[in-house]
Write a protein that holds these residues in place. Structure first.
Motif, PDB file in Angstrom:
ATOM      1  N   PRO A 224       0.850  -1.114  -0.006  1.00 14.02           N
ATOM      2  CA  PRO A 224      -0.093   0.171   0.088  1.00 14.02           C
ATOM      3  C   PRO A 224       0.825   1.210   0.189  1.00 14.02           C
ATOM      4  N   TYR A 225       2.126   1.150   0.337  1.00 19.44           N
ATOM      5  CA  TYR A 225       2.933   2.523   0.561  1.00 19.44           C
ATOM      6  C   TYR A 225       4.243   2.466  -0.121  1.00 19.44           C
ATOM      7  N   GLY A 226       4.776   3.523  -0.564  1.00 23.59           N
ATOM      8  CA  GLY A 226       6.093   3.694  -0.816  1.00 23.59           C
ATOM      9  C   GLY A 226       6.631   4.831  -0.707  1.00 23.59           C
ATOM     10  N   ARG A 227       7.788   5.236  -1.458  1.00 25.56           N
ATOM     11  CA  ARG A 227       8.516   6.583  -1.427  1.00 25.56           C
ATOM     12  C   ARG A 227       8.506   7.376  -2.574  1.00 25.56           C
ATOM     13  N   VAL A 228       8.275   8.560  -2.538  1.00 21.71           N
ATOM     14  CA  VAL A 228       8.459   9.481  -3.840  1.00 21.71           C
ATOM     15  C   VAL A 228       9.747  10.200  -3.489  1.00 21.71           C
ATOM     16  N   ALA A 229      10.520  10.520  -4.594  1.00 19.80           N
ATOM     17  CA  ALA A 229      11.929  10.967  -4.513  1.00 19.80           C
ATOM     18  C   ALA A 229      11.874  12.235  -5.223  1.00 19.80           C
ATOM     19  N   THR A 230      12.213  13.477  -4.777  1.00 21.82           N
ATOM     20  CA  THR A 230      12.485  14.536  -5.607  1.00 21.82           C
ATOM     21  C   THR A 230      13.343  15.390  -4.920  1.00 21.82           C
ATOM     22  N   SER A 231      13.513  16.599  -4.998  1.00 28.16           N
ATOM     23  CA  SER A 231      14.627  17.421  -4.433  1.00 28.16           C
ATOM     24  C   SER A 231      13.754  18.564  -3.781  1.00 28.16           C
ATOM     25  N   MET A 232      14.348  19.104  -2.647  1.00 20.97           N
ATOM     26  CA  MET A 232      13.578  20.284  -1.673  1.00 20.97           C
ATOM     27  C   MET A 232      15.033  21.228  -1.471  1.00 20.97           C
ATOM     28  N   ARG A 233      14.581  22.580  -1.853  1.00 21.33           N
ATOM     29  CA  ARG A 233      15.732  23.340  -1.773  1.00 21.33           C
ATOM     30  C   ARG A 233      17.084  22.775  -2.192  1.00 21.33           C
ATOM     31  N   ALA A 234      17.382  22.126  -3.321  1.00 21.38           N
ATOM     32  CA  ALA A 234      18.305  21.635  -3.941  1.00 21.38           C
ATOM     33  C   ALA A 234      18.949  20.246  -3.383  1.00 21.38           C
ATOM     34  N   LEU A 235      18.174  19.698  -2.321  1.00 20.90           N
ATOM     35  CA  LEU A 235      18.568  18.654  -1.711  1.00 20.90           C
ATOM     36  C   LEU A 235      17.882  17.439  -1.827  1.00 20.90           C
ATOM     37  N   PRO A 236      18.298  16.242  -1.767  1.00 20.88           N
ATOM     38  CA  PRO A 236      17.229  14.970  -2.155  1.00 20.88           C
ATOM     39  C   PRO A 236      16.474  14.800  -1.165  1.00 20.88           C
ATOM     40  N   CYS A 237      15.222  14.383  -1.469  1.00 15.29           N
ATOM     41  CA  CYS A 237      14.124  14.315  -0.515  1.00 15.29           C
ATOM     42  C   CYS A 237      13.340  12.955  -0.627  1.00 15.29           C
TER      43      CYS A 237
ATOM     44  N   SER B  73       7.436  18.476 -11.387  1.00 16.31           N
ATOM     45  CA  SER B  73       8.612  18.128 -11.231  1.00 16.31           C
ATOM     46  C   SER B  73       8.618  16.512 -11.897  1.00 16.31           C
ATOM     47  N   VAL B  74       9.664  16.351 -12.279  1.00 14.28           N
ATOM     48  CA  VAL B  74      10.083  14.945 -12.481  1.00 14.28           C
ATOM     49  C   VAL B  74      10.488  14.171 -11.213  1.00 14.28           C
ATOM     50  N   VAL B  75       9.592  13.033 -10.866  1.00 17.00           N
ATOM     51  CA  VAL B  75       9.980  12.431  -9.524  1.00 17.00           C
ATOM     52  C   VAL B  75      10.298  10.754  -9.892  1.00 17.00           C
ATOM     53  N   ALA B  76      10.607  10.284  -8.818  1.00 19.16           N
ATOM     54  CA  ALA B  76      10.710   8.775  -8.995  1.00 19.16           C
ATOM     55  C   ALA B  76       9.732   8.142  -7.928  1.00 19.16           C
ATOM     56  N   TYR B  77       8.963   7.248  -7.944  1.00 23.35           N
ATOM     57  CA  TYR B  77       8.254   6.731  -7.079  1.00 23.35           C
ATOM     58  C   TYR B  77       8.528   5.146  -6.913  1.00 23.35           C
ATOM     59  N   GLY B  78       8.865   4.637  -5.860  1.00 21.59           N
ATOM     60  CA  GLY B  78       9.425   3.424  -5.577  1.00 21.59           C
ATOM     61  C   GLY B  78       8.644   2.554  -4.589  1.00 21.59           C
ATOM     62  N   ALA B  79       8.448   1.414  -4.659  1.00 23.67           N
ATOM     63  CA  ALA B  79       7.982   0.640  -3.505  1.00 23.67           C
ATOM     64  C   ALA B  79       8.523  -0.661  -3.526  1.00 23.67           C
ATOM     65  N   ASP B  80       8.244  -1.749  -2.421  1.00 23.58           N
ATOM     66  CA  ASP B  80       9.083  -2.803  -2.318  1.00 23.58           C
ATOM     67  C   ASP B  80       8.417  -3.809  -1.354  1.00 23.58           C
ATOM     68  N   ASN B  81       8.913  -4.917  -1.320  1.00 23.93           N
ATOM     69  CA  ASN B  81       8.514  -5.908  -0.241  1.00 23.93           C
ATOM     70  C   ASN B  81       9.673  -6.227   0.452  1.00 23.93           C
ATOM     71  N   PHE B  82      10.531  -5.569   1.016  1.00 25.67           N
ATOM     72  CA  PHE B  82      11.676  -5.959   1.525  1.00 25.67           C
ATOM     73  C   PHE B  82      11.427  -6.269   3.007  1.00 25.67           C
ATOM     74  N   ASN B  83      10.403  -5.736   3.688  1.00 25.79           N
ATOM     75  CA  ASN B  83      10.086  -6.169   4.884  1.00 25.79           C
ATOM     76  C   ASN B  83       9.212  -7.502   5.135  1.00 25.79           C
ATOM     77  N   SER B  84       8.849  -7.997   3.953  1.00 30.41           N
ATOM     78  CA  SER B  84       7.945  -9.224   3.734  1.00 30.41           C
ATOM     79  C   SER B  84       8.438 -10.489   4.403  1.00 30.41           C
ATOM     80  N   GLY B  85       9.769 -10.730   4.438  1.00 31.67           N
ATOM     81  CA  GLY B  85      10.248 -12.012   4.646  1.00 31.67           C
ATOM     82  C   GLY B  85      10.225 -13.057   3.459  1.00 31.67           C
TER      83      GLY B  85
END
Length: 143
Positions: free
Chosen positions: A21-34, A64-76
Protein backbone atom coordinates in the motif's frame (compact mmCIF):
# COMPACT_ATOMS: atom_id res chain seq x y z
CA UNK A 1 1.41 4.64 -20.18
CA UNK A 2 4.14 5.95 -22.50
CA UNK A 3 7.58 4.78 -21.49
CA UNK A 4 10.91 3.36 -22.55
CA UNK A 5 10.07 0.13 -20.71
CA UNK A 6 8.62 -2.95 -22.34
CA UNK A 7 4.85 -3.43 -21.95
CA UNK A 8 5.37 -6.70 -20.08
CA UNK A 9 7.76 -5.01 -17.61
CA UNK A 10 5.21 -2.22 -17.07
CA UNK A 11 2.41 -4.71 -16.38
CA UNK A 12 4.63 -6.71 -14.02
CA UNK A 13 5.61 -3.52 -12.16
CA UNK A 14 1.97 -2.48 -11.77
CA UNK A 15 1.04 -5.95 -10.50
CA UNK A 16 3.84 -5.78 -7.91
CA UNK A 17 2.93 -2.23 -6.88
CA UNK A 18 -0.63 -3.36 -6.16
CA UNK A 19 0.72 -5.83 -3.55
CA UNK A 20 1.87 -3.12 -1.13
CA UNK A 21 0.00 0.00 0.00
CA UNK A 22 2.88 2.44 0.60
CA UNK A 23 6.07 3.56 -1.08
CA UNK A 24 8.38 6.57 -1.31
CA UNK A 25 8.45 9.48 -3.70
CA UNK A 26 11.86 11.00 -4.42
CA UNK A 27 12.34 14.61 -5.44
CA UNK A 28 14.49 17.54 -4.38
CA UNK A 29 13.64 20.32 -1.94
CA UNK A 30 15.83 23.39 -1.82
CA UNK A 31 18.38 21.58 -4.05
CA UNK A 32 18.65 18.63 -1.63
CA UNK A 33 17.36 15.09 -2.24
CA UNK A 34 14.17 14.21 -0.41
CA UNK A 35 12.16 11.00 0.16
CA UNK A 36 8.55 11.17 1.32
CA UNK A 37 6.19 8.34 2.23
CA UNK A 38 2.97 8.09 0.23
CA UNK A 39 -0.05 5.82 -0.15
CA UNK A 40 -0.49 4.74 -3.76
CA UNK A 41 -3.08 3.25 -6.10
CA UNK A 42 -2.82 2.57 -9.83
CA UNK A 43 -5.60 3.81 -12.12
CA UNK A 44 -5.43 3.53 -15.92
CA UNK A 45 -1.65 3.19 -15.91
CA UNK A 46 -1.10 6.22 -13.71
CA UNK A 47 0.31 6.09 -10.18
CA UNK A 48 -1.88 8.12 -7.83
CA UNK A 49 -0.43 9.20 -4.49
CA UNK A 50 -1.91 10.43 -1.21
CA UNK A 51 0.50 12.43 0.94
CA UNK A 52 0.37 14.68 4.00
CA UNK A 53 0.32 18.38 3.06
CA UNK A 54 1.99 19.43 6.31
CA UNK A 55 5.51 18.75 5.09
CA UNK A 56 5.24 20.55 1.75
CA UNK A 57 6.62 17.63 -0.25
CA UNK A 58 3.77 17.93 -2.75
CA UNK A 59 4.87 21.48 -3.58
CA UNK A 60 8.35 20.24 -4.46
CA UNK A 61 6.88 17.41 -6.56
CA UNK A 62 4.21 19.36 -8.43
CA UNK A 63 5.30 19.86 -12.06
CA UNK A 64 8.63 18.12 -11.47
CA UNK A 65 10.04 14.79 -12.58
CA UNK A 66 9.95 12.44 -9.60
CA UNK A 67 10.69 8.80 -8.90
CA UNK A 68 8.20 6.69 -6.98
CA UNK A 69 9.36 3.38 -5.55
CA UNK A 70 7.88 0.57 -3.52
CA UNK A 71 9.15 -2.84 -2.44
CA UNK A 72 8.43 -5.91 -0.33
CA UNK A 73 11.77 -5.88 1.52
CA UNK A 74 10.14 -6.26 4.95
CA UNK A 75 7.92 -9.16 3.91
CA UNK A 76 10.31 -12.01 4.73
CA UNK A 77 9.61 -13.55 1.32
CA UNK A 78 12.31 -15.49 -0.51
CA UNK A 79 11.67 -13.39 -3.61
CA UNK A 80 12.22 -9.71 -2.88
CA UNK A 81 11.40 -7.02 -5.42
CA UNK A 82 11.39 -3.30 -5.91
CA UNK A 83 9.69 -1.18 -8.55
CA UNK A 84 10.33 2.38 -9.60
CA UNK A 85 8.17 4.64 -11.71
CA UNK A 86 9.73 7.86 -13.02
CA UNK A 87 7.66 10.64 -14.52
CA UNK A 88 6.16 14.08 -14.05
CA UNK A 89 3.99 14.60 -10.96
CA UNK A 90 1.04 16.93 -10.60
CA UNK A 91 -1.42 17.76 -7.84
CA UNK A 92 -4.97 16.68 -8.71
CA UNK A 93 -8.42 16.23 -7.20
CA UNK A 94 -9.39 12.54 -7.09
CA UNK A 95 -12.82 11.28 -8.04
CA UNK A 96 -15.00 9.58 -5.42
CA UNK A 97 -14.09 6.19 -6.94
CA UNK A 98 -10.36 7.01 -6.62
CA UNK A 99 -10.84 8.16 -3.00
CA UNK A 100 -12.47 4.81 -2.22
CA UNK A 101 -9.44 2.98 -3.65
CA UNK A 102 -7.16 4.83 -1.23
CA UNK A 103 -9.25 3.82 1.78
CA UNK A 104 -9.03 5.61 5.09
CA UNK A 105 -5.89 7.54 5.93
CA UNK A 106 -3.95 7.83 9.16
CA UNK A 107 -5.33 10.11 11.87
CA UNK A 108 -1.98 11.74 12.63
CA UNK A 109 1.35 12.21 10.92
CA UNK A 110 4.18 13.07 13.31
CA UNK A 111 1.63 14.40 15.80
CA UNK A 112 -0.22 16.57 13.25
CA UNK A 113 -3.73 15.86 12.03
CA UNK A 114 -3.45 14.13 8.66
CA UNK A 115 -4.32 16.56 5.86
CA UNK A 116 -4.25 14.72 2.51
CA UNK A 117 -3.09 16.01 -0.83
CA UNK A 118 -3.20 13.93 -4.01
CA UNK A 119 -0.54 13.63 -6.73
CA UNK A 120 -0.66 11.88 -10.09
CA UNK A 121 2.45 10.50 -11.82
CA UNK A 122 2.40 9.79 -15.53
CA UNK A 123 5.21 7.19 -15.71
CA UNK A 124 7.80 7.60 -18.45
CA UNK A 125 10.20 4.92 -17.21
CA UNK A 126 9.47 1.79 -15.21
CA UNK A 127 12.09 -0.38 -13.53
CA UNK A 128 11.67 -3.73 -11.77
CA UNK A 129 14.41 -5.37 -9.74
CA UNK A 130 14.17 -8.75 -8.03
CA UNK A 131 16.39 -10.54 -5.54
CA UNK A 132 16.08 -14.28 -5.10
CA UNK A 133 17.40 -16.05 -2.03
CA UNK A 134 17.66 -19.74 -1.28
CA UNK A 135 19.61 -19.19 1.93
CA UNK A 136 18.30 -18.26 5.33
CA UNK A 137 18.65 -14.52 5.74
CA UNK A 138 20.31 -13.09 8.81
CA UNK A 139 20.00 -9.42 9.59
CA UNK A 140 22.62 -7.45 11.45
CA UNK A 141 21.59 -3.82 11.52
CA UNK A 142 23.76 -2.37 14.27
CA UNK A 143 26.47 -3.34 16.70
Amino acid sequence: MPSASSPSEELHAIELLRRVPYGRVATSMRALPCLAVARHVVVEGRVLLRMHTGFGHHQACNGSVVAYGADNFNSGADELWSVQFTGTAEVFEPTNAELELFGSGPLYVDGQLFDPVYMRIEPQFVTVHSLHSTQERQFEHAL
